[in-house]
Write an enzyme that holds these catalytic residues in place. Structure first.
Site, PDB file in Angstrom:
ATOM      1  CG  HIS A   1     -41.165 -37.776  -7.696  1.00 15.61           C
ATOM      2  ND1 HIS A   1     -42.440 -38.066  -8.127  1.00 15.61           N
ATOM      3  CD2 HIS A   1     -40.377 -38.810  -8.126  1.00 15.61           C
ATOM      4  CE1 HIS A   1     -42.428 -39.209  -8.805  1.00 15.61           C
ATOM      5  NE2 HIS A   1     -41.198 -39.675  -8.801  1.00 15.61           N
TER       6      HIS A   1
ATOM      7  CB  CYS B   1     -45.459 -39.427  -7.204  1.00 13.94           C
ATOM      8  SG  CYS B   1     -45.505 -37.809  -6.402  1.00 13.94           S
TER       9      CYS B   1
ATOM     10  CD  GLN C   1     -46.203 -40.216 -11.252  1.00 17.31           C
ATOM     11  OE1 GLN C   1     -45.494 -40.763 -10.420  1.00 17.31           O
ATOM     12  NE2 GLN C   1     -46.450 -38.908 -11.250  1.00 17.31           N
TER      13      GLN C   1
END
Length: 474
Positions: free
Chosen positions: A421, A285, A279
């Site tokens: 995340h 993410c 990424q």
């Protein structure tokens, strides 16, 4: 190009080795940090909310201390706040002994005038405050003795080359140079290199603490993120929107698996997982987690593994905030409205938001709906083995310094509320009797174990069970 290091750096390092670790030191504490909405903001000591938080951590510290005397904050080193369904304070202070015993009820408590009786500690506290509920929670507390620099008058000339701090500094400098070469680091100035060396040194200590307190088999240490502060790492690679629970869209519950989970399962062995992606310095993410899930779902329904476009979501998902973060629940809805996803080849990743270039004629995969899984890890395992890789999210604090093995951080490092995340759960199993989840990350193949992170399974570690979802392809 390599950055040279002269004597001033080594001398500074020797002083840092003597003085010990102070996380979060810095001036201009009221200067906002640069980052997406929800990222940390520096606080001045006059902030009313900070004053309340300082009083709270003093009380909690003294409640848990076996010391005879009360300790108070003798110096504020740094403080930030972050809006996450309430306010998360991150505070670094010095705590010192007062002359008040815990049993006394005095309005004022003076510090000891003698340094040896002060017994000062440097402490990092994280507090989650919900003002409208009148509640405060201590999420994290890390303390260590402050090492005072002993200055003695002397006429003797000391050979610095024979001092232990300098030897430590030379070793540290060697580690840092090796890090720079391995990860192709290049700094703009000597000042920047000096600062990154300082951050690298502090991060080594954090990794060492994680290693000492880890309850699994993980190895922590130098990674490609070792020259970034915690705040920089969060801003560049993580997703603050995930922990803002009021933003989450309600999803239909997933039907239960038809049978119990087998002892182990890995969708990589069955062709349902594409190669590791990266990424970059973009908080996207959420897009990688969702496309990975859809790649697996499409493979299971159609027998073809496609690498689908994350950039399409970064550019065209009007419900999320591109590199500033997003939610899988929103991404599923955006994909339904768009009509599907293009392939990585047709809509390649750039790591920054651009104008939407989606073409319906190039749609390679579509979804019909999305579902949210149970929060029971046994149910999650059974569903995964039966239905494919799962989009999940977690608290990524320990991931910055993860190298290999099964990570099992203590809850003080990895609480389930501060999820930041999104990743893809592709399987599970055991290593030397340690149960794990196999997690496909999106930070490149040079992260962790060939791009994968292995997290302890069975204790809801790092909130891994809180946000499990999947697209549905009919």
């Amino acid at each position: 190009m390599m950055v040279g290091f002269g004597c001033p750096v080594i001398l500074w390092l020797s002083l840092a080795a003597v003085q010990g670790s102070v996380l979060g030191l810095g001036e201009d504490m009221d200067r906002p940090l640069i980052g997406p909405p929800g990222s940390p903001v520096r606080l001045h000591e006059s902030d009313a909310g900070l004053k309340k938080a300082l009083q709270f951590v003093e009380e909690r510290y003294n409640q848990g201390s076996n010391a005879m005397h009360l300790r108070k904050v003798s110096r504020l080193l740094s403080a930030t706040k972050q809006l996450v369904k309430g306010i998360r304070y991150s505070i670094t202070v010095e705590l010192s002994n007062t002359q008040c015993k815990k049993s006394t009820m005095l309005r004022t408590c003076d510090f000891y005038p003698e340094i040896q009786k002060l017994k000062t500690e440097v402490c990092l506290f994280e507090v989650w405050d919900i003002p409208w509920q009148g509640t405060s929670t201590l999420l994290r507390q890390k303390c260590q003795p402050k090492v005072e620099v002993q200055q003695e008058e002397t006429n003797n000339i000391v050979d610095a080359s024979t001092s232990q701090p300098l030897e430590d500094s030379v070793e540290l400098l060697g580690q840092f140079k090796e890090f720079m070469v391995k990860y192709n680091k290049d700094y703009s100035s000597q000042e920047e290199a000096d600062y990154r060396l300082f951050v690298f040194h502090e991060n080594l200590k954090t990794a060492e603490k994680l290693q000492t307190l880890d309850q699994g088999s993980a190895e922590y240490g130098v990674t490609k993120f070792s020259d970034l502060t915690e705040e920089e790492f969060q801003s560049a690679y993580l997703n603050p929107l995930l922990s803002q629970w009021n933003l989450h869209r309600l999803m239909k519950p997933a039907p239960s698996a038809r049978g119990p989970a087998p002892a182990s399962w890995d969708w990589r062995d069955h062709g349902a997982v594409s190669s590791i992606k990266n990424q970059g310095m973009c908080g996207s993410c959420w897009a990688f987690s969702v496309t990975g899930n859809i790649e697996g779902q499409w493979f299971l329904k159609n027998g073809t593994l496609l690498s689908l476009s994350e950039q399409e979501l970064v550019d065209c998902d009007g419900l999320d905030q591109a590199c500033k973060g997003g939610l899988p629940s929103n991404a599923y809805e955006a994909i339904e409205k768009l009509g599907g996803l293009e392939t990585e080849t047709d809509y390649s990743y750039t790591g920054k938001k651009q104008s939407c270039d989606f073409t319906s004629m190039k749609v390679a995969a579509y979804i019909n709906s999305s579902v949210e899984l149970s929060k029971d890890e046994k149910d999650i395992a059974a569903w995964l083995a039966e239905n494919g890789p799962v989009s999940v999210a977690l608290n990524a604090f320990a991931m910055q310094f993860y190298r290999k093995g099964v990570s099992h951080p203590m809850k003080i490092f990895c609480n389930s509320w501060m999820i930041d995340h999104a990743v893809l759960m592709v399987g599970y199993g055991e290593r030397k009797n340690i149960p794990f989840w196999a997690i496909k990350n999106s930070w490149g193949e040079d992260y962790g174990e060939q791009g994968y992170y292995y997290l302890y399974r069975g204790s809801n570690a790092c909130g891994i069970n809180q946000m499990c979802s999947s697209a549905v392809v009919n």
